[in-house]
Design a protein around this motif. Structure first.
Motif, mmCIF file in Angstrom:
data_model
loop_
_atom_site.group_PDB
_atom_site.id
_atom_site.type_symbol
_atom_site.label_atom_id
_atom_site.label_comp_id
_atom_site.label_asym_id
_atom_site.label_seq_id
_atom_site.Cartn_x
_atom_site.Cartn_y
_atom_site.Cartn_z
ATOM 1 N N ARG A 80 0.955 -0.780 -0.021
ATOM 2 C CA ARG A 80 0.214 -0.067 0.200
ATOM 3 C C ARG A 80 1.099 1.670 0.479
ATOM 4 O O ARG A 80 2.100 1.400 0.675
ATOM 5 C CB ARG A 80 -1.101 0.060 1.385
ATOM 6 C CG ARG A 80 -0.212 -0.014 2.385
ATOM 7 C CD ARG A 80 -0.974 0.955 3.621
ATOM 8 N NE ARG A 80 -1.305 2.426 2.900
ATOM 9 C CZ ARG A 80 -2.579 2.823 4.260
ATOM 10 N NH1 ARG A 80 -2.753 2.291 5.029
ATOM 11 N NH2 ARG A 80 -3.097 3.904 3.541
ATOM 12 N N THR A 81 0.122 2.154 0.111
ATOM 13 C CA THR A 81 0.580 3.812 -0.546
ATOM 14 C C THR A 81 0.244 4.851 0.807
ATOM 15 O O THR A 81 -1.608 4.174 0.762
ATOM 16 C CB THR A 81 1.566 4.487 -1.619
ATOM 17 O OG1 THR A 81 -0.122 4.704 -2.079
ATOM 18 C CG2 THR A 81 2.066 3.540 -2.664
ATOM 19 N N PHE A 82 0.494 5.232 1.312
ATOM 20 C CA PHE A 82 0.008 6.562 2.173
ATOM 21 C C PHE A 82 -0.479 7.692 1.746
ATOM 22 O O PHE A 82 -0.274 8.024 0.504
ATOM 23 C CB PHE A 82 0.715 6.798 3.362
ATOM 24 C CG PHE A 82 1.197 5.455 4.380
ATOM 25 C CD1 PHE A 82 0.064 4.719 5.479
ATOM 26 C CD2 PHE A 82 2.045 4.490 3.292
ATOM 27 C CE1 PHE A 82 0.064 4.042 5.864
ATOM 28 C CE2 PHE A 82 2.364 3.024 5.166
ATOM 29 C CZ PHE A 82 1.357 3.352 5.653
ATOM 30 N N VAL A 166 9.543 -4.514 -5.334
ATOM 31 C CA VAL A 166 9.489 -6.256 -5.317
ATOM 32 C C VAL A 166 7.945 -6.365 -6.091
ATOM 33 O O VAL A 166 7.807 -5.572 -6.885
ATOM 34 C CB VAL A 166 9.046 -5.814 -3.576
ATOM 35 C CG1 VAL A 166 10.281 -5.590 -2.588
ATOM 36 C CG2 VAL A 166 7.812 -5.034 -3.213
ATOM 37 N N ASP A 167 8.335 -7.851 -5.866
ATOM 38 C CA ASP A 167 7.324 -8.538 -6.734
ATOM 39 C C ASP A 167 5.412 -8.012 -6.688
ATOM 40 O O ASP A 167 4.931 -9.101 -5.775
ATOM 41 C CB ASP A 167 7.180 -9.658 -7.263
ATOM 42 C CG ASP A 167 8.831 -9.910 -8.277
ATOM 43 O OD1 ASP A 167 9.160 -9.014 -8.882
ATOM 44 O OD2 ASP A 167 9.347 -10.833 -7.690
ATOM 45 N N ALA A 168 5.563 -6.865 -6.195
ATOM 46 C CA ALA A 168 4.004 -6.663 -5.825
ATOM 47 C C ALA A 168 3.260 -7.411 -6.961
ATOM 48 O O ALA A 168 2.827 -7.353 -7.854
ATOM 49 C CB ALA A 168 3.852 -4.914 -6.042
ATOM 50 N N LYS A 169 1.908 -7.791 -6.545
ATOM 51 C CA LYS A 169 0.449 -8.384 -7.165
ATOM 52 C C LYS A 169 -0.157 -7.320 -7.083
ATOM 53 O O LYS A 169 -1.506 -6.879 -7.936
ATOM 54 C CB LYS A 169 0.220 -9.548 -5.907
ATOM 55 C CG LYS A 169 1.351 -10.688 -6.366
ATOM 56 C CD LYS A 169 0.656 -11.915 -5.836
ATOM 57 C CE LYS A 169 2.120 -13.296 -6.133
ATOM 58 N NZ LYS A 169 2.552 -13.010 -5.879
ATOM 59 N N ILE A 170 -0.703 -7.076 -5.310
ATOM 60 C CA ILE A 170 -2.059 -5.668 -5.452
ATOM 61 C C ILE A 170 -1.247 -4.607 -4.936
ATOM 62 O O ILE A 170 -0.804 -5.058 -3.795
ATOM 63 C CB ILE A 170 -2.865 -6.578 -4.840
ATOM 64 C CG1 ILE A 170 -4.429 -5.476 -4.864
ATOM 65 C CG2 ILE A 170 -2.923 -7.242 -3.103
ATOM 66 C CD1 ILE A 170 -5.704 -6.347 -4.975
ATOM 67 N N VAL A 171 -1.906 -3.481 -4.708
ATOM 68 C CA VAL A 171 -1.173 -1.826 -4.565
ATOM 69 C C VAL A 171 -2.623 -1.786 -4.224
ATOM 70 O O VAL A 171 -3.329 -1.400 -5.207
ATOM 71 C CB VAL A 171 -0.187 -0.726 -5.842
ATOM 72 C CG1 VAL A 171 0.419 -0.305 -5.127
ATOM 73 C CG2 VAL A 171 0.374 -2.629 -5.180
ATOM 74 N N PHE A 172 -2.859 -0.665 -3.261
ATOM 75 C CA PHE A 172 -3.523 -0.008 -2.916
ATOM 76 C C PHE A 172 -2.787 1.894 -2.772
ATOM 77 O O PHE A 172 -1.947 1.662 -2.032
ATOM 78 C CB PHE A 172 -4.051 -0.509 -1.654
ATOM 79 C CG PHE A 172 -5.373 -1.634 -1.285
ATOM 80 C CD1 PHE A 172 -3.815 -3.320 -1.926
ATOM 81 C CD2 PHE A 172 -5.911 -2.086 -1.025
ATOM 82 C CE1 PHE A 172 -4.710 -4.243 -1.361
ATOM 83 C CE2 PHE A 172 -7.130 -3.198 -1.137
ATOM 84 C CZ PHE A 172 -5.621 -4.382 -1.391
ATOM 85 N N LEU A 173 -3.913 2.413 -3.411
ATOM 86 C CA LEU A 173 -3.332 3.991 -3.320
ATOM 87 C C LEU A 173 -3.827 4.820 -2.972
ATOM 88 O O LEU A 173 -5.183 5.015 -2.943
ATOM 89 C CB LEU A 173 -2.733 3.778 -4.956
ATOM 90 C CG LEU A 173 -1.517 2.908 -6.156
ATOM 91 C CD1 LEU A 173 -1.611 3.378 -7.450
ATOM 92 C CD2 LEU A 173 -0.237 3.283 -5.462
ATOM 93 N N PHE A 203 -4.783 -3.178 -9.250
ATOM 94 C CA PHE A 203 -4.487 -1.866 -8.256
ATOM 95 C C PHE A 203 -6.106 -2.368 -7.583
ATOM 96 O O PHE A 203 -6.801 -1.921 -8.007
ATOM 97 C CB PHE A 203 -4.341 -0.673 -9.222
ATOM 98 C CG PHE A 203 -3.092 -0.619 -9.472
ATOM 99 C CD1 PHE A 203 -2.358 -0.216 -8.286
ATOM 100 C CD2 PHE A 203 -2.185 -0.989 -11.062
ATOM 101 C CE1 PHE A 203 -0.712 0.575 -8.764
ATOM 102 C CE2 PHE A 203 -1.052 -0.799 -10.655
ATOM 103 C CZ PHE A 203 -0.332 -0.724 -9.570
ATOM 104 N N VAL A 204 -5.574 -1.071 -6.329
ATOM 105 C CA VAL A 204 -7.359 -0.329 -5.729
ATOM 106 C C VAL A 204 -6.927 1.055 -5.354
ATOM 107 O O VAL A 204 -5.678 1.536 -4.828
ATOM 108 C CB VAL A 204 -7.791 -1.831 -4.068
ATOM 109 C CG1 VAL A 204 -9.021 -0.944 -4.093
ATOM 110 C CG2 VAL A 204 -7.104 -2.286 -4.348
#
Ligand SMILES: Nc1ncnc2c1ncn2[C@@H]1O[C@H](COP(=O)(O)OP(=O)(O)OP(=O)(O)O)[C@@H](O)[C@H]1O
Ligand SMILES: [Mg+2]
Length: 260
Positions: A80-82, A166-173, A203-204
């Motif tokens: 996730r990012t903040f 890194v090998d991200a699969k799902i990222v929350f922005l 992505f979310v």
């Protein structure tokens, strides 16, 4: 890919997330919208392990991940990012990327036994990876800039870059677009679309800018008062009575955002 069932998060007696249920399809760019205080960030915090849920369940690819700490989720490819960017301001942009935990093997037994050579090689590989990420995000000209000197938008790009180390699969922005100028917002949008198409990132995206949501996201989920109100295309969401009422309840400023 992610299934959230009846998630509740209370602060004192206040239900910030109040029985939210939703599904995130693998390969999607899912938008999460809703008026201020709807519980979007809290939902992200619970899914990403920053906060423990009061009750409810989160699964990832069928595996129960409820309440797992962020570093374990990180290793599963959930990042996730903040809403407020976290950067190491006195380090350069490239160094910030090289610092991402998990991108390097660090002080492994191998390094302890076989000495500096392994570390130097690894550092070169990390640097090459960081440079590749910066090129992808079209901010390679900023690599030696101190991260503290970046604009708000550039910091958001750097945050996105951290997920690429890194090998991200799902990222929350969380609000990648907040305080970002139009040009940079387009760059961020392009990067998200390319990561989704070329590198299979799911992505979310929490965002108040409806043009940005409309360009990137399908489906869009709307939350209000800790619950999921509606899900559909942005056009469907905009036409939804409950959604309109939820935004109206929070005043004209928000209403204009979703209905313009
Ligand atoms: N740590 C906390 N302690 C107490 N209340 C909190 C805490 N974090 C969030 N809240 C409250 O929970 C509600 C949901 O907050 P949250 O930050 O999740 O909303 P949001 O949808 O992300 O809003 P915004 O669009 O303004 O970022 C708000 O009423 C907020 O004041
Ligand atoms: Mg928020």
């Amino acid at each position: 890919m992610i299934v959230v069932e009846n998630l509740v998060k209370t602060f004192g007696g206040f239900h910030a997330v109040d029985g939210a249920s939703l599904r995130i399809e693998q390969g999607s760019i899912t938008g999460l919208i809703g008026p201020n205080g709807a519980g979007k960030t809290t939902l992200f915090n619970v899914i990403s392990g920053v906060l423990q849920p009061t009750s409810g369940r989160v699964t990832m690819m069928g595996e129960d991940i409820t309440g797992l700490p962020p570093h374990e989720l990180f290793h599963k490819g959930l990042l996730r990012t903040f809403q407020i960017a976290h950067e190491f301001s006195s380090m350069t942009v490239r160094e910030n990327l090289m610092m991402v935990p998990g991108a390097q093997s660090g002080e492994t037994l191998w390094n302890a036994w076989f000495g500096r050579k392994g570390i130097a090689e690894e550092e070169r590989a990390l640097m090459a990876k960081a440079d590749e990420v910066l090129e992808f995000l079209t901010i390679d000209h900023l690599k030696d800039e101190k991260a503290g000197n970046l604009s708000g938008g550039q910091k958001k790009l750097l945050e996105l870059g951290r997920t690429m180390m890194v090998d991200a699969k799902i990222v929350f922005l969380d609000e990648v677009g907040a305080g970002v100028n139009r040009t940079l917002l387009n760059t961020i949008g392009d990067a998200i679309i390319r990561l989704n198409k070329e590198r299979d990132y799911t992505f979310v995206v929490i965002e108040h800018d409806m043009d940005f949501i409309g360009r990137l996201c399908d489906p869009v989920i709307c939350m209000a008062e800790g619950r999921v109100l509606a899900e559909g295309t942005l056009a469907e969401i905009k036409a939804n009575e409950q959604v309109i009422e939820a935004y109206l309840g929070t005043g004209l400023k928000n209403k204009d955002k979703v209905m313009s």
